[in-house]
Design a protein around this motif. Structure first.
Motif, mmCIF file in Angstrom:
data_model
loop_
_atom_site.group_PDB
_atom_site.id
_atom_site.type_symbol
_atom_site.label_atom_id
_atom_site.label_comp_id
_atom_site.label_asym_id
_atom_site.label_seq_id
_atom_site.Cartn_x
_atom_site.Cartn_y
_atom_site.Cartn_z
ATOM 1 N N GLU A 44 0.922 -0.800 -0.158
ATOM 2 C CA GLU A 44 0.351 -0.226 -0.152
ATOM 3 C C GLU A 44 0.687 1.430 0.108
ATOM 4 O OE1 GLU A 44 -2.717 -0.428 3.341
ATOM 5 O OE2 GLU A 44 -3.536 -1.670 2.569
ATOM 6 N N ASP A 45 1.960 1.287 0.686
ATOM 7 C CA ASP A 45 2.604 2.569 0.598
ATOM 8 C C ASP A 45 4.686 2.125 -0.035
ATOM 9 O OD1 ASP A 45 3.582 4.776 1.524
ATOM 10 O OD2 ASP A 45 4.275 4.170 3.534
ATOM 11 N N ASP A 46 4.884 2.874 -1.133
ATOM 12 C CA ASP A 46 6.256 2.930 -1.047
ATOM 13 C C ASP A 46 6.744 4.254 -1.543
ATOM 14 O OD1 ASP A 46 8.370 2.608 -3.026
ATOM 15 O OD2 ASP A 46 7.383 2.050 -4.245
ATOM 16 N N PRO A 47 7.462 5.396 -0.625
ATOM 17 C CA PRO A 47 8.172 6.082 -0.291
ATOM 18 C C PRO A 47 8.382 7.004 -2.182
ATOM 19 C CG PRO A 47 9.581 4.613 1.038
ATOM 20 C CD PRO A 47 7.912 3.531 0.428
ATOM 21 N N THR A 48 8.939 5.891 -2.721
ATOM 22 C CA THR A 48 9.435 6.132 -4.186
ATOM 23 C C THR A 48 8.588 6.724 -4.835
ATOM 24 O OG1 THR A 48 8.870 4.274 -4.644
ATOM 25 C CG2 THR A 48 11.478 4.460 -4.126
ATOM 26 N N ASP A 49 7.297 7.454 -4.947
ATOM 27 C CA ASP A 49 6.298 7.770 -5.431
ATOM 28 C C ASP A 49 5.892 9.234 -5.312
ATOM 29 O OD1 ASP A 49 5.797 5.680 -6.090
ATOM 30 O OD2 ASP A 49 3.559 4.860 -5.079
ATOM 31 N N GLU A 50 6.893 9.487 -3.988
ATOM 32 C CA GLU A 50 7.166 11.118 -3.659
ATOM 33 C C GLU A 50 8.335 11.625 -3.461
ATOM 34 O OE1 GLU A 50 7.603 14.020 -0.488
ATOM 35 O OE2 GLU A 50 8.031 12.492 -0.371
ATOM 36 N N LEU A 51 9.036 10.475 -3.625
ATOM 37 C CA LEU A 51 10.393 11.236 -3.424
ATOM 38 C C LEU A 51 11.291 10.590 -4.704
ATOM 39 C CD1 LEU A 51 11.645 9.342 -0.842
ATOM 40 C CD2 LEU A 51 11.548 11.774 -0.239
ATOM 41 N N GLY A 52 10.614 10.793 -6.286
ATOM 42 C CA GLY A 52 10.626 10.168 -6.491
ATOM 43 C C GLY A 52 10.203 11.577 -7.866
ATOM 44 N N PRO A 53 9.444 12.187 -7.715
ATOM 45 C CA PRO A 53 9.200 13.874 -8.509
ATOM 46 C C PRO A 53 10.560 14.306 -8.092
ATOM 47 C CG PRO A 53 7.260 12.427 -8.597
ATOM 48 C CD PRO A 53 8.684 11.949 -7.528
ATOM 49 N N ARG A 54 10.419 14.249 -7.131
ATOM 50 C CA ARG A 54 11.509 15.986 -5.964
ATOM 51 C C ARG A 54 12.885 15.452 -6.502
ATOM 52 N NH1 ARG A 54 11.173 15.283 0.391
ATOM 53 N NH2 ARG A 54 12.532 16.401 -0.382
ATOM 54 N N LEU A 55 13.150 13.702 -7.288
ATOM 55 C CA LEU A 55 14.320 13.638 -7.597
ATOM 56 C C LEU A 55 14.921 14.033 -8.877
ATOM 57 C CD1 LEU A 55 17.288 12.842 -6.758
ATOM 58 C CD2 LEU A 55 16.987 10.943 -7.744
ATOM 59 N N ASP A 56 13.566 14.063 -9.998
ATOM 60 C CA ASP A 56 13.789 14.510 -11.230
ATOM 61 C C ASP A 56 13.322 15.891 -11.343
ATOM 62 O OD1 ASP A 56 13.127 12.266 -11.360
ATOM 63 O OD2 ASP A 56 11.382 12.386 -11.148
#
Length: 845
Positions: A68-80
């Motif tokens: 249910e929870d994956d931190p890469t969904d929020e951290l990925g766009p920030r790194l992009d």
């Protein structure tokens, strides 16, 4: 002494506790390599049901969280977003092309790279916090699965009930399913981490490239980089230069947008201050206008008009500031941008400096006319013209001529201002600040002349740097001067109502506090201007690098590494700790303790113990800031504790005695005491010794151990009562009852003598020539007991004289005989009590 001997064991115990971590670490380092990691352990049969339930809940929770929870969904766009900013800068400006850019562009470029570095550091912290639970869960699942697999092997080898064996098999399968569910998010996190490593590497490369380009430009300042002005030709590639400028503006615009969206902590603080400052200034302006109307009305009404409760009279500079609240708010807000956001985009700083143009001129104090003359207007105009030179950057020749004209104009205007100041004989030039301004003006003349010569002969980089540095430094000094005027005006208004302040410190020390704050602000302004000027003259970086190389040079002393920077940080931290401790103690004594209902002496003990606690904490922080590790500090403190326990027992005795004095409070500052033949008033109780001021005016330092081990008399421990004893004798013809009545009446009429306890007049016996009486009276005013006793004795003497009661004094009768009677006197027995006379003396001898 038994109590003190018990306390002396404290340093030894503290030494053992302090040294324990160091010895434990040494032991661990000695045997740590022999220890093997703990392997899987089979679970006892009796514990299988409970352990199975707990591990099953863990496996289910980990599986649900992984799905249910994956931190890469929020951290990925920030790194992009960070990677996009890095790619744009790297694509537009190659490292070999950076040296061709102006140094101001490179400094802004460097700020952009540092901003990306800060954003990436924040992203890294969030990444660690978000992915750490996944790694911990994976480790727990792997360890527990290994234990259950060991239990599974034991179950097959032994006689475990079938139900428990099935439970073990099911749980192993669930743990494997949980690990499988974690593998997908862990794989995405690992992939994201690898991308982050690449972004971090590119950021570091970009920072190094910009720093190297700035160093090359700084080295180029001492070399000719263009042909002489009479041989200069027009630049051929104006279109390429314009494209480079356009790209730079686009990058600066994106940098400004990204910086505003980042919302770091200092930005939030600045926005809060700006929102609070504007209503405050508007309210102060309204009060000032109302006070001015009241004063005008009172002046028209005449001297007999009733006084009004208006704002206190303030200086002209303060009135000027309060009558321009919007200008004051703009100036303070723009200075706040420079102070709170030093790493902001250079475009934002230049915008802040331009916005401050009009407020600076409106808020200068009236006396600045005699100090500065027309220089503020000239400096403001030159700064504005220097900013307009941006439009000529595309054409190098035009830009060169523009800087030559600007430097010539600045030189002419500066010389004209100096001539005008001499012709008008400005009194401001006679003061210390006036002389500094005069010297700075002549230095500017020399530097501007050097800029003109450099431009003509072909050193355009040096000419542009000197010209811009003089103009920018002069205008920045003007901004600081106007900002200091506003700040001092607000502080004067605040402290002018010190008598109505709730804080006792402000009420009693308004003027010294105002002076101290103004000096600190002045020092900060001078330091800020010096740093700004050094940076504009391109000397800050080499000076900073040289100072850093000296301060960071390490000296190895075994395992201890010490540098000059560490020593400097240590002393500065200790000084700050002393200052913080003294300030804390003063505030506790003057503001906090006085408002609390505490037993006598508790407030002083709280303030003193807090002082030493803050000081000790400051010393520990200073040692840590100086580079000492906690294990090293533990070992040092342990060895120091052992040395103190054996070699400095007297010092420790006095130190512990000071703690006992503060907790038991047998004496307090202000008490009148007697100890080892010394009497006086307690002035200060320290941790090692107590200072007693004798009644003769001498300061006696008494060790705290002596105060506990010797007999101590405290005349004011519980109250300030004092009994006054006076012995006197009256003649034998006096009536004792009358004497008692006269003495009692005289005592009660003496100011300061109390009736409870009631004064006593005692008939104590018969003297050789008088009836002896003793007076015993009480006073609650110990400090004035000597004066009260003198007044009482004076009244007693007057009352006895008025009542006709004689105060006898010792007498002796002397009988004189002639020489002819001496022989007869030898034959007779000499009467008792009659003195033998010598030769006859003249009458009246």
């Amino acid at each position: 002494m038994r109590r003190i001997s018990g306390w002396l064991c404290v340093p030894l115990w503290l030494a053992m506790v302090a040294a324990a971590p160091a010895f434990a670490q040494a032991k661990t380092s000695a045997i740590g390599t022999d220890a093997a990691p703990k392997g899987p352990t089979a679970i006892p049969v009796a514990d299988i049901p409970m352990r199975a339930d707990a591990d099953e809940r863990l496996a289910e929770a980990v599986t649900l969280r992984a799905r249910e929870d994956d931190p890469t969904d929020e951290l990925g766009p920030r790194l992009d977003a960070i990677a996009k900013s890095v790619d744009e800068k790297a694509r537009m400006f190659k490292p070999r092309d950076l040296a061709a850019l102006p140094v101001m562009r490179l400094e802004s470029f460097e700020r952009h790279w540092k901003f990306d570095e800060r954003r990436f550091a924040r992203w890294q912290d969030d990444m660690r916090a978000a992915t750490l639970p996944y790694a911990q869960n994976a480790a727990q699942l792997a360890q527990r699965r290994a234990d259950w697999e060991a239990t599974q092997v034991a179950a097959r080898a032994g006689n475990m009930p079938a139900a428990l064996a099935n439970r073990v098999d099911t749980l192993v399968a669930q743990l494997k399913a949980g690990e499988q569910a974690l593998s997908a998010p862990l794989a995405r996190q690992i992939s994201l981490g690898r991308r982050a490593n690449l972004v971090d590497a590119r950021i570091q490369v970009g920072l190094r490239s910009v720093a190297e380009a700035i160093e090359r430009i700084d080295r180029r300042l001492i070399r000719l980089d263009s042909p002489p002005l009479w041989a200069a030709a027009r630049a051929a590639d104006e279109a390429g230069a314009m494209t480079s400028i356009t790209n730079g503006i686009n990058i600066e615009g994106r940098f400004l947008a990204e910086y505003g969206a980042a919302d770091f902590g200092n930005q939030r603080a600045l926005h809060v201050l700006q929102l609070l400052l504007l209503p405050l200034l508007l309210w102060l302006a309204w009060r000032t206008r109302r006070a001015s109307r009241h004063e005008a009305a009172a002046a028209e009404a005449g001297p007999d008009a009733p006084a009004t409760d208006a704002t206190p009279t303030v200086h002209d500079a303060t009135t000027r500031v309060l009558r321009r609240p919007v200008s004051s708010w703009l100036l303070l807000s723009m200075m706040g941008v420079l102070v709170f956001e030093p790493d902001a985009p250079l475009l934002l700083h230049q915008f802040a400096m331009l916005v401050a143009l009009i407020p600076v001129l409106r808020l200068l104090p009236p006396q600045s006319e005699r100090l500065l003359g027309r220089w503020p207007y000239v400096a403001t105009a030159l700064y504005l013209l220097e900013r307009l030179g941006f439009f000529f950057v595309a054409n190098s020749l035009v830009y060169r001529w523009y800087h030559l004209a600007l430097a010539s104009l600045a030189l002419v205007m500066t010389v004209w201002l100096l001539w005008r100041a001499r012709a008008m004989q400005h009194s401001g030039l006679e003061g210390r600040i006036g002389r500094a301004v005069h010297v700075a003006a002549w230095v500017s003349v020399v530097v501007l002349a050097m800029s003109i010569v450099s431009n003509v002969v072909g050193n355009v980089s040096l000419a542009e740097m000197l010209n811009s540095a003089v103009i920018d430094s002069g205008y920045f000094g003007l901004v600081l001067y106007a900002g200091m005027t506003v700040a001092v005006a607000l502080l004067q208004l605040l402290f002018s109502r010190g008598g109505d302040a709730r804080l006792r410190v402000v009420r009693e020390h308004a003027t010294p506090l105002l002076t101290l704050i103004v000096r600190l602000l002045t020092l900060a302004s001078v330091v800020g201007w010096v740093v700004f000027a050094m940076n504009r003259f391109r000397v800050f970086r080499p000076v900073y690098a040289f100072a850093e190389s000296i301060l960071t040079h390490a000296f190895q002393l075994g395992e201890l590494s010490v540098s000059l920077g560490h020593v400097l940080v240590f002393f500065v931290s200790v000084y700050v700790a002393f200052w913080a401790a003294k300030t804390t103690r003063y505030l506790l004594q003057e503001e906090v303790v006085t408002r609390m209902s505490l037993p006598r002496g508790v407030g002083n003990s709280i303030a003193s113990l807090t002082y030493y606690a803050v000081l000790l904490l400051g010393v520990v922080v200073a040692l840590s800031a100086a580079g000492f590790k906690m294990t090293q500090l533990a070992f040092v403190f342990g060895a120091l504790g052992v040395g103190i326990g054996f070699g400095l027992q007297n010092v420790v005795n006095n130190f512990v005695s000071g703690l006992i004095l503060m907790f038991e409070r047998p004496i307090q500052p202000g008490d009148v005491v007697e100890i080892t033949g010394t009497s006086g008033r307690v002035r200060e109780i320290g941790m090692r010794a107590t200072t007693i001021k004798t009644f003769d005016g001498a300061d006696v330092v008494v060790p705290n151990g002596t105060l506990l081990s010797e007999k101590l008399i405290n005349w004011t421990l519980l109250d300030r009562n004092r009994r006054l004893d006076v012995d006197l004798g009256v003649g034998y013809d006096s009536d004792p009852a009358q004497v008692t009545a006269v003495l009692t009446r005289a005592i009660l009429q003496t100011p300061g003598i109390v009736s409870d306890p009631e004064p006593a007049v005692l008939f104590i016996g018969f003297g050789a020539s008088a009836l002896n009486f003793s007076i015993r009276a009480w006073t609650y005013d110990y400090d004035n007991s000597a004066t009260i006793r003198s007044d009482m004795v004076t009244r007693v003497f007057a009352a006895l004289a008025k009542a006709g009661i004689e105060l006898p004094f010792p007498q002796q009768d002397v009988h004189l005989r002639s020489v002819s009677e001496e022989a007869g006197a030898r034959l007779t027995r000499r009467p008792r009590g009659v003195a033998q006379a010598g030769p006859e003396e003249p009458s009246g001898a």
